[in-house]
Design a protein around this motif. Structure first.
Motif, mmCIF file in Angstrom:
data_model
loop_
_atom_site.group_PDB
_atom_site.id
_atom_site.type_symbol
_atom_site.label_atom_id
_atom_site.label_comp_id
_atom_site.label_asym_id
_atom_site.label_seq_id
_atom_site.Cartn_x
_atom_site.Cartn_y
_atom_site.Cartn_z
ATOM 1 N N GLU A 133 53.056 85.056 1.837
ATOM 2 C CA GLU A 133 53.951 86.207 1.990
ATOM 3 C C GLU A 133 54.228 86.507 3.467
ATOM 4 N N ARG A 134 55.450 86.925 3.739
ATOM 5 C CA ARG A 134 55.901 87.316 5.076
ATOM 6 C C ARG A 134 55.680 86.171 6.081
ATOM 7 N N THR A 135 54.728 86.322 6.979
ATOM 8 C CA THR A 135 54.468 85.262 7.962
ATOM 9 C C THR A 135 53.372 84.313 7.504
ATOM 10 N N GLY A 136 52.905 84.464 6.287
ATOM 11 C CA GLY A 136 51.999 83.487 5.706
ATOM 12 C C GLY A 136 50.542 83.910 5.659
ATOM 13 N N ASN A 137 49.780 83.145 4.859
ATOM 14 C CA ASN A 137 48.325 83.272 4.834
ATOM 15 C C ASN A 137 47.733 82.485 5.997
ATOM 16 N N VAL A 138 46.459 82.720 6.231
ATOM 17 C CA VAL A 138 45.792 81.926 7.257
ATOM 18 C C VAL A 138 45.869 80.450 6.867
ATOM 19 N N ASP A 139 46.041 79.612 7.872
ATOM 20 C CA ASP A 139 46.182 78.166 7.668
ATOM 21 C C ASP A 139 44.789 77.537 7.630
ATOM 22 N N ILE A 140 44.333 77.164 6.431
ATOM 23 C CA ILE A 140 42.979 76.616 6.328
ATOM 24 C C ILE A 140 42.908 75.158 6.778
ATOM 25 N N ALA A 141 44.051 74.498 6.938
ATOM 26 C CA ALA A 141 44.034 73.159 7.536
ATOM 27 C C ALA A 141 43.760 73.261 9.038
ATOM 28 N N THR A 142 44.445 74.176 9.712
ATOM 29 C CA THR A 142 44.188 74.391 11.133
ATOM 30 C C THR A 142 42.741 74.818 11.361
ATOM 31 N N LEU A 143 42.243 75.727 10.519
ATOM 32 C CA LEU A 143 40.850 76.162 10.648
ATOM 33 C C LEU A 143 39.896 74.976 10.543
ATOM 34 N N ALA A 144 40.126 74.135 9.555
ATOM 35 C CA ALA A 144 39.234 72.996 9.339
ATOM 36 C C ALA A 144 39.288 72.024 10.513
ATOM 37 N N LEU A 145 40.490 71.737 10.998
ATOM 38 C CA LEU A 145 40.614 70.772 12.093
ATOM 39 C C LEU A 145 40.164 71.366 13.418
ATOM 40 N N ASN A 146 40.207 72.688 13.543
ATOM 41 C CA ASN A 146 39.587 73.317 14.713
ATOM 42 C C ASN A 146 38.089 73.032 14.743
ATOM 43 N N LEU A 147 37.459 73.079 13.580
ATOM 44 C CA LEU A 147 36.038 72.734 13.522
ATOM 45 C C LEU A 147 35.833 71.268 13.905
ATOM 46 N N HIS A 148 36.655 70.400 13.335
ATOM 47 C CA HIS A 148 36.572 68.969 13.658
ATOM 48 C C HIS A 148 36.640 68.749 15.161
ATOM 49 N N ALA A 149 37.544 69.472 15.832
ATOM 50 C CA ALA A 149 37.718 69.322 17.276
ATOM 51 C C ALA A 149 36.520 69.845 18.059
ATOM 52 N N GLN A 150 35.639 70.606 17.414
ATOM 53 C CA GLN A 150 34.430 71.117 18.051
ATOM 54 C C GLN A 150 33.188 70.333 17.632
ATOM 55 N N GLY A 151 33.404 69.216 16.921
ATOM 56 C CA GLY A 151 32.281 68.395 16.526
ATOM 57 C C GLY A 151 31.594 68.837 15.250
ATOM 58 N N VAL A 152 32.258 69.711 14.471
ATOM 59 C CA VAL A 152 31.695 70.202 13.209
ATOM 60 C C VAL A 152 32.480 69.587 12.050
ATOM 61 N N ASP A 153 31.782 68.985 11.102
ATOM 62 C CA ASP A 153 32.435 68.365 9.942
ATOM 63 C C ASP A 153 33.158 69.438 9.129
ATOM 64 N N PRO A 154 34.487 69.324 8.958
ATOM 65 C CA PRO A 154 35.221 70.351 8.201
ATOM 66 C C PRO A 154 34.993 70.271 6.699
ATOM 67 N N MET A 155 34.376 69.185 6.217
ATOM 68 C CA MET A 155 34.098 68.981 4.790
ATOM 69 C C MET A 155 35.352 68.776 3.954
ATOM 70 N N ILE A 156 36.487 68.598 4.591
ATOM 71 C CA ILE A 156 37.754 68.279 3.934
ATOM 72 C C ILE A 156 38.336 67.072 4.669
ATOM 73 N N ASP A 157 38.938 66.153 3.913
ATOM 74 C CA ASP A 157 39.411 64.883 4.480
ATOM 75 C C ASP A 157 40.884 64.982 4.867
ATOM 76 N N PHE A 158 41.130 65.116 6.162
ATOM 77 C CA PHE A 158 42.495 65.144 6.679
ATOM 78 C C PHE A 158 42.861 63.833 7.372
ATOM 79 N N SER A 159 42.208 62.734 6.985
ATOM 80 C CA SER A 159 42.419 61.469 7.679
ATOM 81 C C SER A 159 43.792 60.857 7.419
ATOM 82 N N ASP A 160 44.524 61.377 6.427
ATOM 83 C CA ASP A 160 45.916 60.954 6.214
ATOM 84 C C ASP A 160 46.763 62.219 6.140
#
Length: 529
Positions: free
Chosen positions: A283-310
């Motif tokens: 709605e409106r400007t959207g919900n929080v982006d859980i893909a960005t959240l997960a990949l932010n963890l990946h970029a900090q060396g934390v396993d996001p537990m979701i596979d975004f390899s493709d």
């Protein structure tokens, strides 16, 4: 010095969050915390995201989206609002009747606190033997109480309690069913009011470590800086009863553009579960982006537990399901997020790639396993299935480093530094004239046009200053390339030649230099003038 002047904007019409609700004063612990593991991610695209679409998903799009979520690792998925529409009800029945829910995946169904709608919701999940969460919600904030529901706090609490009792009546004996409650617009509800309602619900539903209740605390409309939301979450984290029997969840929206920051700070403050949408639809400007959240963890060396390899496969399904294209600058997934046009950035990235390859070789590990430290690229594009082809692209802002990188990418040809500088000037003239981006193949064509010539009888004698022997791969064929720096009495220039052998390439390069010398020789008329 700040020379800004007052604007004509009617800002006086609005109140800040501190004038709208008491923000609890907490002895903050969250600023010192670190995120060391992924929270439980719960995509709500099939419900919250779907209800925000101009054209809601049909069952086929919903099914494809659901199967994508399962395939990349989501273990709890909100699948619909079954009492709101026949389409949502039928989709939940499709999942049930065709046994499409894996044993290790929990589905969530959404319902308001109304007996008839709760009953309809329970009918939608009848026969499902995998885990199910019944998610009941009611708005609790003052404006919603006064304007929408027209109930005072006590009356609202009775409404919510009655709904909770109905949930127990219809589902309390089902071992595979757990309960979730959302005090909608939690972030502008009085802390003591929402704490009392939440404790009432966890007592009513008899929350226990074996059957924990989810308390989901939404920032339904984002109204404050993320630190305020973190304070509110930490207050609840420290003051809720039965805390060991609860899963503290958050559901930020993105009205102020800080939904991701709100969620990250909320996790620091004690949240264990995050609801949102993949790439942030809503709605409106959207919900929080859980893909960005997960990949932010990946970029900090934390396993996001979701596979975004493709990630591009994921993007295609999301775009098809939502009927909305993802912005090219969207974090991680946008077409341009790994692309540098700026010359200084390109030079740093190119040097970073070289250093990364060298470091991996020195350590005896594959480049894909080596620690990542390339300037301007927070993660290795290869981690999410991207190639390096689009990392450096050339336009009028580009410099010699990026141009040299693309020539090397297009033909495997490494340019001497002085030739990079010379060719960068030619590219600058070209892009200034066209105003357009130059692709790698177009850059190679421009390179040939600038430095290669067909030998003829009108060449002029030149002196070769320096010769560089290289190889290049063009149309799958490896050729010998010779790059010569030459002079004919007035400054040094460059020419190139190719051949099946080094000797023929040297002959070709020398002949090209002689032709170019003739091209640059002043005419008789200019000499007379």
């Amino acid at each position: 010095m700040n020379r800004q002047q007052p604007s004509p904007m009617p800002s006086h019409r609005y109140r800040d969050v501190f004038a709208r609700v008491d923000v609890p004063l907490v002895d903050r612990i969250w600023p010192s915390n670190r995120i060391t593991e992924a929270p439980l991610w719960v995509p709500v695209d099939l419900r919250d995201g779907n209800q925000a679409l101009p054209e809601p998903m049909d069952p086929a799009r919903k099914r494809e989206f659901f199967e994508l979520m399962v395939s990349i690792g989501y273990k709890e998925i909100e699948v619909g609002y079954p009492s709101a529409s026949a389409t949502d009800f039928d989709f939940v029945r499709l999942l049930a009747d065709r046994r499409l829910i894996p044993d290790d995946v929990t589905i969530v169904v959404f319902t308001p606190a109304r007996r008839d709608l709760i009953e309809r919701t329970m009918q939608s999940v009848a026969g499902i033997t995998t885990d199910v969460v019944i998610h009941m919600y009611t708005a609790t904030a003052p404006v919603w109480r006064d304007v929408v529901l027209q109930r005072d706090v006590d009356d609202l609490k009775r409404l919510i309690t009655s709904g909770g009792e109905d949930v127990l009546e219809f589902a309390g004996d089902a071992d595979n069913v757990r309960f979730e409650f959302s005090p909608e617009v939690f972030n502008v509800t009085e802390p003591d009011v929402v704490l009392d309602i939440c404790d009432t619900m966890t007592t009513l539903w008899d929350a226990s470590p074996d059957r924990p209740v989810i308390l989901n605390l939404p920032a339904t409309v984002e109204v404050a800086t993320p630190n305020v939301y973190a304070d509110q979450i930490e207050y609840m984290h420290h003051n809720l009863g039965r805390r060991e029997s609860l899963i503290l969840s958050v559901h930020p929206h993105n009205d102020r553009g800080t939904g991701v920051a709100c969620a990250e700070l909320a996790v620091l403050a004690g949240a264990q579960r995050v609801e949102g949408c993949i790439f942030g639809n809503g709605e409106r400007t959207g919900n929080v982006d859980i893909a960005t959240l997960a990949l932010n963890l990946h970029a900090q060396g934390v396993d996001p537990m979701i596979d975004f390899s493709d990630i591009d496969r994921i993007r295609r399904v999301v775009e098809r399901a939502n009927g909305i294209e993802i912005h090219p600058r969207h974090p991680y997934v946008g077409d341009l997020v790994h692309t540098a046009f700026s010359g200084t950035h390109q030079d740093a990235i190119r040097k970073g790639f070289v250093a990364h390859s060298r470091d991996a070789a020195r350590r005896g590990v594959a480049e894909s396993d080596a620690a990542w430290a390339v300037p301007y690229l927070p993660i290795d594009p290869a981690d999410i299935g991207r190639s390096y082809d689009a990392v450096i692209r050339v336009n009028s802002q580009s410099g010699k480093g990026g141009i040299g990188y693309l020539i090397e990418s297009a033909a495997g040809l490494t340019l001497p530094r002085r030739l990079e500088i010379d060719f960068a000037a030619a590219v600058q003239r070209h892009t200034d004239g066209s105003g357009a981006e130059v692709t790698a193949s177009e850059l190679w064509t421009l390179f040939l046009a600038t430095y290669a010539r067909t030998a003829d009888a009108d060449g002029r004698s030149v002196s070769v200053v320096e010769r560089h022997i290289r190889t290049a791969t063009v149309d799958g064929q490896t050729l010998n390339v010779v790059l010569v720096e030459w002079t004919a009495g007035a400054g040094a220039r460059w020419a190139m030649g190719v051949g099946d052998t080094v000797e023929s390439a040297v002959t070709s390069a020398t002949a090209a230099a002689e032709v170019m010398a003739r091209e640059h020789q002043p005419s008789d008329a200019s000499l007379r003038s």
